[in-house]
Design an enzyme around this catalytic site. Structure first.
Site, PDB file in Angstrom:
ATOM      1  N   LYS A 207      -3.782  -2.991  16.161  1.00  0.00           N
ATOM      2  CA  LYS A 207      -4.339  -1.837  15.432  1.00  0.00           C
ATOM      3  C   LYS A 207      -5.272  -1.025  16.334  1.00  0.00           C
ATOM      4  CE  LYS A 207      -2.250  -2.284  11.548  1.00  0.00           C
ATOM      5  NZ  LYS A 207      -1.348  -1.251  11.032  1.00  0.00           N
TER       6      LYS A 207
ATOM      7  N   ASP B 167      14.595   0.995  10.700  1.00  0.00           N
ATOM      8  CA  ASP B 167      13.513   0.324  11.420  1.00  0.00           C
ATOM      9  C   ASP B 167      12.766   1.362  12.261  1.00  0.00           C
ATOM     10  OD1 ASP B 167      12.089  -1.245  13.458  1.00  0.00           O
ATOM     11  OD2 ASP B 167      13.278  -2.930  12.731  1.00  0.00           O
TER      12      ASP B 167
ATOM     13  N   TYR C  92      -3.040  -9.271  16.035  1.00  0.00           N
ATOM     14  CA  TYR C  92      -2.901  -8.239  14.994  1.00  0.00           C
ATOM     15  C   TYR C  92      -3.996  -7.182  15.151  1.00  0.00           C
ATOM     16  CZ  TYR C  92      -3.317  -5.909  10.478  1.00  0.00           C
ATOM     17  OH  TYR C  92      -3.430  -4.952   9.497  1.00  0.00           O
TER      18      TYR C  92
ATOM     19  N   ASN D 204     -10.696  -4.246   2.174  1.00  0.00           N
ATOM     20  CA  ASN D 204      -9.788  -5.261   1.617  1.00  0.00           C
ATOM     21  C   ASN D 204      -9.075  -4.721   0.386  1.00  0.00           C
ATOM     22  OD1 ASN D 204     -12.075  -6.699   3.150  1.00  0.00           O
ATOM     23  ND2 ASN D 204     -10.514  -8.261   2.972  1.00  0.00           N
TER      24      ASN D 204
ATOM     25  N   PHE E 248       2.769   3.312   7.523  1.00  0.00           N
ATOM     26  CA  PHE E 248       2.327   1.990   7.058  1.00  0.00           C
ATOM     27  C   PHE E 248       3.071   0.857   7.757  1.00  0.00           C
ATOM     28  CE2 PHE E 248       2.038   4.807   3.333  1.00  0.00           C
ATOM     29  CZ  PHE E 248       0.719   4.634   2.966  1.00  0.00           C
TER      30      PHE E 248
ATOM     31  N   TYR F  60     -18.920  -8.891   5.235  1.00  0.00           N
ATOM     32  CA  TYR F  60     -18.886  -7.551   5.829  1.00  0.00           C
ATOM     33  C   TYR F  60     -18.440  -6.544   4.780  1.00  0.00           C
ATOM     34  CZ  TYR F  60     -13.814  -8.087   6.731  1.00  0.00           C
ATOM     35  OH  TYR F  60     -12.464  -8.288   6.610  1.00  0.00           O
TER      36      TYR F  60
ATOM     37  N   PHE G 115     -13.343 -21.614   1.043  1.00  0.00           N
ATOM     38  CA  PHE G 115     -13.728 -22.043   2.387  1.00  0.00           C
ATOM     39  C   PHE G 115     -15.169 -21.623   2.672  1.00  0.00           C
ATOM     40  CE2 PHE G 115      -9.084 -21.604   2.613  1.00  0.00           C
ATOM     41  CZ  PHE G 115      -8.765 -22.910   2.971  1.00  0.00           C
TER      42      PHE G 115
ATOM     43  N   SER H  42      -7.452  -0.665  10.110  1.00  0.00           N
ATOM     44  CA  SER H  42      -8.040  -1.783   9.371  1.00  0.00           C
ATOM     45  C   SER H  42      -9.451  -2.048   9.854  1.00  0.00           C
ATOM     46  CB  SER H  42      -7.178  -3.018   9.617  1.00  0.00           C
ATOM     47  OG  SER H  42      -7.836  -4.178   9.155  1.00  0.00           O
TER      48      SER H  42
ATOM     49  N   ILE I 288       0.849  -1.206   0.000  1.00  0.00           N
ATOM     50  CA  ILE I 288       0.000   0.000   0.000  1.00  0.00           C
ATOM     51  C   ILE I 288       0.881   1.252   0.000  1.00  0.00           C
ATOM     52  CG2 ILE I 288      -1.843   1.220   1.234  1.00  0.00           C
ATOM     53  CD1 ILE I 288      -2.614  -1.625   2.363  1.00  0.00           C
TER      54      ILE I 288
ATOM     55  N   GLY J 293     -13.897 -18.746  12.590  1.00  0.00           N
ATOM     56  CA  GLY J 293     -13.538 -17.329  12.724  1.00  0.00           C
ATOM     57  C   GLY J 293     -13.861 -16.490  11.501  1.00  0.00           C
ATOM     58  N   ASP J 294     -14.081 -17.112  10.339  1.00  0.00           N
ATOM     59  CA  ASP J 294     -14.412 -16.321   9.147  1.00  0.00           C
ATOM     60  C   ASP J 294     -15.858 -15.834   9.222  1.00  0.00           C
ATOM     61  OD1 ASP J 294     -11.973 -16.513   7.978  1.00  0.00           O
ATOM     62  OD2 ASP J 294     -12.556 -17.950   6.419  1.00  0.00           O
TER      63      ASP J 294
HETATM   64  N1  LIG Z   1      -2.910  -5.283   2.946  1.00  0.00           N
HETATM   65  C1  LIG Z   1      -4.016  -5.344   3.690  1.00  0.00           C
HETATM   66  O1  LIG Z   1      -4.907  -6.139   3.429  1.00  0.00           O
HETATM   67  C2  LIG Z   1      -4.191  -4.373   4.849  1.00  0.00           C
HETATM   68  C3  LIG Z   1      -5.492  -4.186   5.376  1.00  0.00           C
HETATM   69  C4  LIG Z   1      -5.651  -3.309   6.437  1.00  0.00           C
HETATM   70  C5  LIG Z   1      -4.565  -2.634   6.980  1.00  0.00           C
HETATM   71  N2  LIG Z   1      -3.322  -2.853   6.462  1.00  0.00           N
HETATM   72  C6  LIG Z   1      -2.182  -2.129   7.057  1.00  0.00           C
HETATM   73  O2  LIG Z   1      -1.595  -1.326   6.062  1.00  0.00           O
HETATM   74  C7  LIG Z   1      -0.198  -1.205   6.293  1.00  0.00           C
HETATM   75  C8  LIG Z   1       0.560  -1.564   5.042  1.00  0.00           C
HETATM   76  O3  LIG Z   1       0.193  -2.877   4.651  1.00  0.00           O
HETATM   77  P1  LIG Z   1       0.758  -3.557   3.325  1.00  0.00           P
HETATM   78  O4  LIG Z   1      -0.287  -4.506   2.847  1.00  0.00           O
HETATM   79  O5  LIG Z   1       1.296  -2.528   2.410  1.00  0.00           O
HETATM   80  O6  LIG Z   1       1.936  -4.416   3.969  1.00  0.00           O
HETATM   81  P2  LIG Z   1       3.441  -4.643   3.439  1.00  0.00           P
HETATM   82  O7  LIG Z   1       4.018  -5.716   4.289  1.00  0.00           O
HETATM   83  O8  LIG Z   1       3.456  -4.807   1.966  1.00  0.00           O
HETATM   84  O9  LIG Z   1       4.125  -3.236   3.791  1.00  0.00           O
HETATM   85  C9  LIG Z   1       4.663  -2.965   5.070  1.00  0.00           C
HETATM   86  C10 LIG Z   1       6.066  -2.432   4.854  1.00  0.00           C
HETATM   87  O10 LIG Z   1       6.636  -2.124   6.130  1.00  0.00           O
HETATM   88  C11 LIG Z   1       7.967  -2.595   6.166  1.00  0.00           C
HETATM   89  N3  LIG Z   1       8.284  -2.847   7.566  1.00  0.00           N
HETATM   90  C12 LIG Z   1       7.855  -3.874   8.348  1.00  0.00           C
HETATM   91  N4  LIG Z   1       8.345  -3.726   9.597  1.00  0.00           N
HETATM   92  C13 LIG Z   1       9.074  -2.594   9.605  1.00  0.00           C
HETATM   93  C14 LIG Z   1       9.805  -1.894  10.599  1.00  0.00           C
HETATM   94  N5  LIG Z   1       9.901  -2.389  11.851  1.00  0.00           N
HETATM   95  N6  LIG Z   1      10.425  -0.742  10.266  1.00  0.00           N
HETATM   96  C15 LIG Z   1      10.351  -0.249   9.002  1.00  0.00           C
HETATM   97  N7  LIG Z   1       9.685  -0.876   8.001  1.00  0.00           N
HETATM   98  C16 LIG Z   1       9.056  -2.024   8.310  1.00  0.00           C
HETATM   99  C17 LIG Z   1       7.994  -3.834   5.295  1.00  0.00           C
HETATM  100  O11 LIG Z   1       9.276  -4.117   4.782  1.00  0.00           O
HETATM  101  C18 LIG Z   1       7.011  -3.444   4.182  1.00  0.00           C
HETATM  102  O12 LIG Z   1       7.671  -2.817   3.103  1.00  0.00           O
HETATM  103  C19 LIG Z   1       0.110  -2.080   7.499  1.00  0.00           C
HETATM  104  O13 LIG Z   1       0.111  -1.255   8.643  1.00  0.00           O
HETATM  105  C20 LIG Z   1      -1.069  -3.036   7.537  1.00  0.00           C
HETATM  106  O14 LIG Z   1      -1.303  -3.502   8.844  1.00  0.00           O
HETATM  107  C21 LIG Z   1      -3.108  -3.693   5.398  1.00  0.00           C
END
Ligand SMILES: NC(=O)c1ccc[n+]([C@@H]2O[C@H](COP(=O)([O-])OP(=O)(O)OC[C@H]3O[C@@H](n4cnc5c(N)ncnc54)[C@H](O)[C@@H]3O)[C@@H](O)[C@H]2O)c1
Length: 337
Positions: A154, A60, A150, A180, A82, A300, A219, A126, A14, A295-296
């Site tokens: 959040k 990090d 998880y 999603n 993110f 929604y 599923f 989320s 994202i 759990g599914d």
């Molecule tokens: N993809 C989904 O379905 C979804 C849905 C709801 C919320 N989210 C939230 O959106 C955000 C982005 O999700 P995504 O799907 O792009 O995930 P992703 O794993 O593709 O992106 C997360 C990025 O963060 C980096 N990262 C992880 N830990 C780190 C740290 N400690 N320090 C620095 N960088 C770090 C990873 O290398 C990765 O590039 C997350 O917070 C996730 O919880 C995602």
């Protein structure tokens, strides 16, 4: 004048798409990422889409010294956060990791941002923060809860930001509850790149389409939904990305925070997605039926109305566009036509 924006986790799925949307809106994104869940060539690919290099800091979010150095090197106007771990199943096995990265990472980030005088933050939340409900669609006022470490992480982040915002009026948080996310940038240069067996439906179907996985296991075919399969609110990742730009511009402009759903308000079933993906890739995709997973939920979806009122945001891309863009991305990875 564009905003200089720190994108933690900006090389991920994202984050990379939001990087494109921010650059296209005239802003200046800087990526901070460990690259633990991102491909090393994402910055090059972003530069090809945007037409100029994107600044990248390999660090990090839990490392206060590294964060302080990055904040000192760039004069950020705002942060989009993110970076997080996001696999529900893994979080059940490793709850401490999820708390440390997701909640601990936010704490370190906010402490550093405050010290640097940056008080505007957009946050990846989320739909997992909603308690199980029979009442659809989900508005932002729906009861919250958590069914996994998880989801807890959040919700804990949201609650922490509420308290931080109340402590000092300079803070403004744009909390975005994604439904999603699916699909990819239409260039086929960036997309979702899960390692191994994907947790989410679209990347799973995408790997069936390339032949990497033999078939989709569906599923549950006996849910009380129009075709018996589970229904979710899929939102095109570029719509989601544009929602971040609007959220950021709103908190910068007004100084007021918000908590908003980002979804389409439209539910699609597993079979809807399988059919749409089959049209995108030009062949039938094999599936087998399997029992419901504990759990599914049956179905929604979001009420996206408040994001419309507060941000003027509305998702415009449909399921076929999500599947076609995902297939363009998969094809570019595998060389399939
Ligand atoms: N993809 C989904 O379905 C979804 C849905 C709801 C919320 N989210 C939230 O959106 C955000 C982005 O999700 P995504 O799907 O792009 O995930 P992703 O794993 O593709 O992106 C997360 C990025 O963060 C980096 N990262 C992880 N830990 C780190 C740290 N400690 N320090 C620095 N960088 C770090 C990873 O290398 C990765 O590039 C997350 O917070 C996730 O919880 C995602």
């Amino acid at each position: 004048m564009g905003l200089r924006v720190l994108l933690t986790g900006g090389a991920g799925y994202i984050g990379s798409h939001t990087c494109v949307a921010l650059a296209e809106a005239g802003h200046d994104p800087v990526i901070l990422d460990t690259f633990e869940n991102a491909r090393a060539d994402v910055p090059d690919r972003l530069a090809r889409i945007i037409g100029r290099p994107v600044a990248v800091e390999r660090a990090d979010v839990r490392d206060p010294a590294a964060l302080a150095r990055v904040f000192a090197a760039h004069r950020f106007d705002a942060v989009v956060h993110f970076a997080a771990k996001k696999a529900v199943g893994e979080s059940v096995r490793e709850p401490l990791d999820y708390a440390a990265v997701n909640v601990g990472g936010l704490i370190t980030l906010l402490q550093t941002a405050k010290a640097a005088g940056v008080f505007r933050v957009v946050f990846s939340s989320s739909a997992v923060v909603y308690a199980e409900s029979e009442v659809m669609p989900l508005t932002e006022a729906a009861p919250t809860g958590f069914a996994s470490p998880y989801a807890w992480s959040k919700l804990a982040c949201e609650q922490l930001m509420t308290q931080v915002a109340a402590s000092d009026p300079r803070w403004a948080f744009g909390v975005l509850r994604y439904f999603n996310p699916a699909g990819a940038h239409p260039s086929g240069l960036i997309g979702e790149d899960p390692q191994g067996i994907p947790n989410n439906l679209m990347p799973y179907i995408a790997k069936v389409a390339t032949g990497e996985l033999p078939e989709l296991r569906v599923f549950g075919g006996d849910y009380p939904t129009p075709d018996g399969t589970g229904v979710r609110d899929y939102i095109h990742v570029m719509d989601l990305a544009e929602g971040h730009v609007k959220s950021l511009e709103a908190i910068m402009g007004t100084g007021a925070g918000h908590t908003l759903n980002l979804g389409t308000g439209q539910g699609y079933s597993v079979f809807d997605m399988l059919g749409s993906y089959a049209r995108a890739c030009g062949r039938n995709l094999p599936h087998v039926m399997a029992p419901r997973r504990p759990g599914d939920l049956a179905a929604y979806w979001s009420d996206p109305g408040r994001a419309g009122e507060v941000l003027g945001f509305r998702a415009t891309r449909g399921l076929d566009e999500m599947c076609a863009s995902s297939w363009a991305w998969m094809r570019s990875q595998t060389g399939q036509g």
